[in-house]
Design a protein around this motif. Structure first.
Motif, short mmCIF file in Angstrom:
data_model
loop_
_atom_site.label_atom_id
_atom_site.label_comp_id
_atom_site.label_asym_id
_atom_site.label_seq_id
_atom_site.Cartn_x
_atom_site.Cartn_y
_atom_site.Cartn_z
N ALA A 76 0.81 -1.22 0.00
CA ALA A 76 0.00 0.00 0.00
C ALA A 76 0.84 1.26 0.00
O ALA A 76 0.30 2.36 0.02
N ALA A 77 2.15 1.13 0.00
CA ALA A 77 3.03 2.30 -0.01
C ALA A 77 4.30 1.95 -0.77
O ALA A 77 4.70 0.77 -0.85
N GLY A 78 4.95 2.95 -1.34
CA GLY A 78 6.19 2.74 -2.06
C GLY A 78 5.98 2.12 -3.42
O GLY A 78 4.86 2.04 -3.94
N GLU A 79 7.07 1.64 -4.02
CA GLU A 79 6.98 1.04 -5.35
C GLU A 79 6.14 -0.23 -5.30
O GLU A 79 6.28 -1.07 -4.42
N GLY A 80 5.22 -0.35 -6.24
CA GLY A 80 4.33 -1.51 -6.27
C GLY A 80 3.07 -1.34 -5.45
O GLY A 80 2.26 -2.28 -5.38
N ALA A 81 2.89 -0.17 -4.82
CA ALA A 81 1.66 0.06 -4.04
C ALA A 81 0.44 -0.05 -4.93
O ALA A 81 0.46 0.38 -6.09
N ARG A 82 -0.61 -0.63 -4.41
CA ARG A 82 -1.82 -0.82 -5.21
C ARG A 82 -3.06 -0.61 -4.37
O ARG A 82 -3.07 -0.89 -3.16
N SER A 83 -4.10 -0.07 -5.00
CA SER A 83 -5.37 0.23 -4.33
C SER A 83 -6.48 -0.65 -4.90
O SER A 83 -6.39 -1.12 -6.04
N PRO A 84 -7.54 -0.89 -4.12
CA PRO A 84 -8.65 -1.70 -4.64
C PRO A 84 -9.32 -1.02 -5.82
O PRO A 84 -9.57 0.18 -5.80
N HIS A 85 -9.57 -1.79 -6.88
CA HIS A 85 -10.31 -1.23 -8.02
C HIS A 85 -11.63 -1.98 -8.26
O HIS A 85 -12.51 -1.45 -8.92
N SER A 86 -11.78 -3.18 -7.69
CA SER A 86 -13.06 -3.87 -7.84
C SER A 86 -13.28 -4.86 -6.70
O SER A 86 -12.32 -5.41 -6.15
N VAL A 87 -14.55 -5.04 -6.37
CA VAL A 87 -14.97 -5.97 -5.33
C VAL A 87 -16.24 -6.69 -5.79
O VAL A 87 -17.13 -6.06 -6.38
N HIS A 88 -16.31 -7.98 -5.54
CA HIS A 88 -17.51 -8.76 -5.83
C HIS A 88 -17.77 -9.62 -4.60
O HIS A 88 -16.95 -10.48 -4.25
N GLY A 89 -18.90 -9.40 -3.95
CA GLY A 89 -19.17 -10.12 -2.71
C GLY A 89 -20.58 -10.68 -2.65
O GLY A 89 -21.51 -10.13 -3.26
N TYR A 90 -20.73 -11.79 -1.91
CA TYR A 90 -22.03 -12.39 -1.65
C TYR A 90 -22.30 -12.37 -0.15
O TYR A 90 -21.48 -12.82 0.64
N PHE A 91 -23.47 -11.84 0.20
CA PHE A 91 -23.93 -11.89 1.59
C PHE A 91 -24.61 -13.23 1.79
O PHE A 91 -25.65 -13.51 1.19
N LEU A 92 -24.03 -14.08 2.63
CA LEU A 92 -24.49 -15.46 2.75
C LEU A 92 -25.49 -15.67 3.88
O LEU A 92 -26.44 -16.45 3.75
N ARG A 93 -25.26 -15.00 5.01
CA ARG A 93 -26.13 -15.16 6.17
C ARG A 93 -26.19 -13.84 6.93
O ARG A 93 -25.26 -13.04 6.87
N PRO A 94 -27.27 -13.62 7.68
CA PRO A 94 -27.31 -12.44 8.55
C PRO A 94 -26.22 -12.55 9.62
O PRO A 94 -25.96 -13.64 10.14
N GLY A 95 -25.59 -11.42 9.93
CA GLY A 95 -24.59 -11.41 10.99
C GLY A 95 -25.22 -11.15 12.33
O GLY A 95 -26.20 -10.41 12.46
N SER A 96 -24.66 -11.77 13.36
CA SER A 96 -25.18 -11.62 14.73
C SER A 96 -24.38 -10.58 15.49
O SER A 96 -23.15 -10.49 15.35
N LEU A 97 -25.06 -9.81 16.33
CA LEU A 97 -24.38 -8.85 17.19
C LEU A 97 -23.74 -9.52 18.39
O LEU A 97 -23.03 -8.88 19.16
N ASP A 98 -23.98 -10.81 18.57
CA ASP A 98 -23.48 -11.53 19.74
C ASP A 98 -22.02 -11.97 19.61
O ASP A 98 -21.43 -12.45 20.58
N HIS A 99 -21.45 -11.84 18.40
CA HIS A 99 -20.11 -12.36 18.18
C HIS A 99 -19.30 -11.39 17.32
O HIS A 99 -19.87 -10.69 16.47
#
Length: 316
Positions: A76-99
């Motif tokens: 993320a810094a210096g020569e070869g640093a790279r930033s996110p250009h794309s994301v593909h995600g699937y929401f599989l289950r509801p998340g719990s506030l208990d964990h």
């Protein structure tokens, strides 16, 4: 310390679920605190959850945290640093506030220009989000972008916070206290009613509610955009069918989410979302958005499909 590790915590969060934001930190500081992940291994992280009125983890939070986790495994810094250009995600289950949410990153590929990662967000060893993301070295190339649609200045458009402040309801007051982004819908929002127009087109302005820390990395700006957009991506589906957020029996859930960042993003400045819904069928609706800086620069493109159901659809 790499630039995108500047927000990583030195010690783990004191609680799985953060308290409500204090007056000193405000909602945006509260969100940034949730993005301070504890590194538990070379490719493993854990993060806290934000309180929600629905008592389940907000999908945009998990998506943003997964982006931060994956980015911490690429230069993320210096020569070869790279930033996110794309994301593909699937929401599989509801998340719990208990964990807490744990993040396992798999290093799929590291090339001269691009890095690819697969990230699973887990609770009690069960995945709730699966995401693939790609990162690129900043490089020259041909350049063009979409033209921003005409829109009134954000200062002339009413804020959603004004709507919430006028409603004597726990959910509205919770949003006033915890919302880290200000949202301004051109032509009216959908929080109380859907209005008379039936259109899949929507324009809105989004900006961080308070000033961002100086020197915040582009990784964090892009993760914050992911957090902010999850709450509005399916609204064109609702608007097209005359559904408001108060429609009795409405059941809504993000299924999958894709983002492409074309140019640097600054969520501390107003961003215009030009949205539409190409299709809805079978209890699913698709929402898309082109995102523009206030000067008209096309900075990102988004797409999300979600479950959209109301009781009268049963058996249709």
């Amino acid at each position: 310390m790499r630039e995108n590790e500047a927000m990583s915590a030195e010690t783990p969060p004191s609680s799985d679920v953060l308290d409500l934001p204090t007056d000193a930190e405000g909602p945006l500081g509260h969100l940034l605190r949730a993005l301070r992940l504890e590194r538990t291994g070379p490719n493993a992280f854990v993060g806290p959850t934000l309180p929600t009125i629905q008592q389940r983890v907000y999908g945009g939070q998990v998506l943003a945290q997964a982006i931060i986790a994956a980015a911490d495994t690429v230069p993320a810094a210096g020569e070869g640093a790279r930033s996110p250009h794309s994301v593909h995600g699937y929401f599989l289950r509801p998340g719990s506030l208990d964990h807490p949410v744990e993040f396992a990153v798999e290093r799929l590929h590291d090339g001269r220009s691009f890095s690819t990662r697969r990230t699973h967000a887990l609770q009690q060893d069960t995945p709730i989000l699966s995401m693939i993301s790609s990162y690129q070295v900043d490089q020259p190339g041909r350049d063009h972008g979409s033209v921003a649609p005409a829109a009134p200045a954000p200062e002339s458009v009413p804020s959603a916070l004004e709507t919430f402040e006028q409603v004597d309801h726990p959910a509205a007051q919770f949003m006033v206290r915890t919302a880290p982004f200000e949202i301004r819908h051109v032509g009216g929002d959908l929080y109380l009613d859907a209005g008379e127009a039936r259109t899949d087109q929507q324009l809105l302005w989004i900006r961080a509610r308070s000033e961002l820390p100086a020197g915040l990395s582009q990784v964090h700006h892009r993760a914050l955009l992911a957090y902010a957009c999850d709450q509005v991506m399916l609204e064109p589906v609702l608007r097209r069918h005359g559904i408001s957020w108060r429609t009795r029996g409405l059941s809504l859930a993000s299924l999958d989410h894709a983002m492409w960042w074309h140019r640097p993003v600054d969520v501390g400045q107003w961003l215009l979302f030009a949205q539409e819904s190409p299709s809805a069928h079978g209890g699913r609706g698709l929402g898309t958005a082109r995102v523009f800086a206030e000067d008209g620069t096309h900075v990102a493109t988004l797409a999300q499909e979600g479950m959209v159901r109301v009781p009268e659809d049963a058996g249709a």
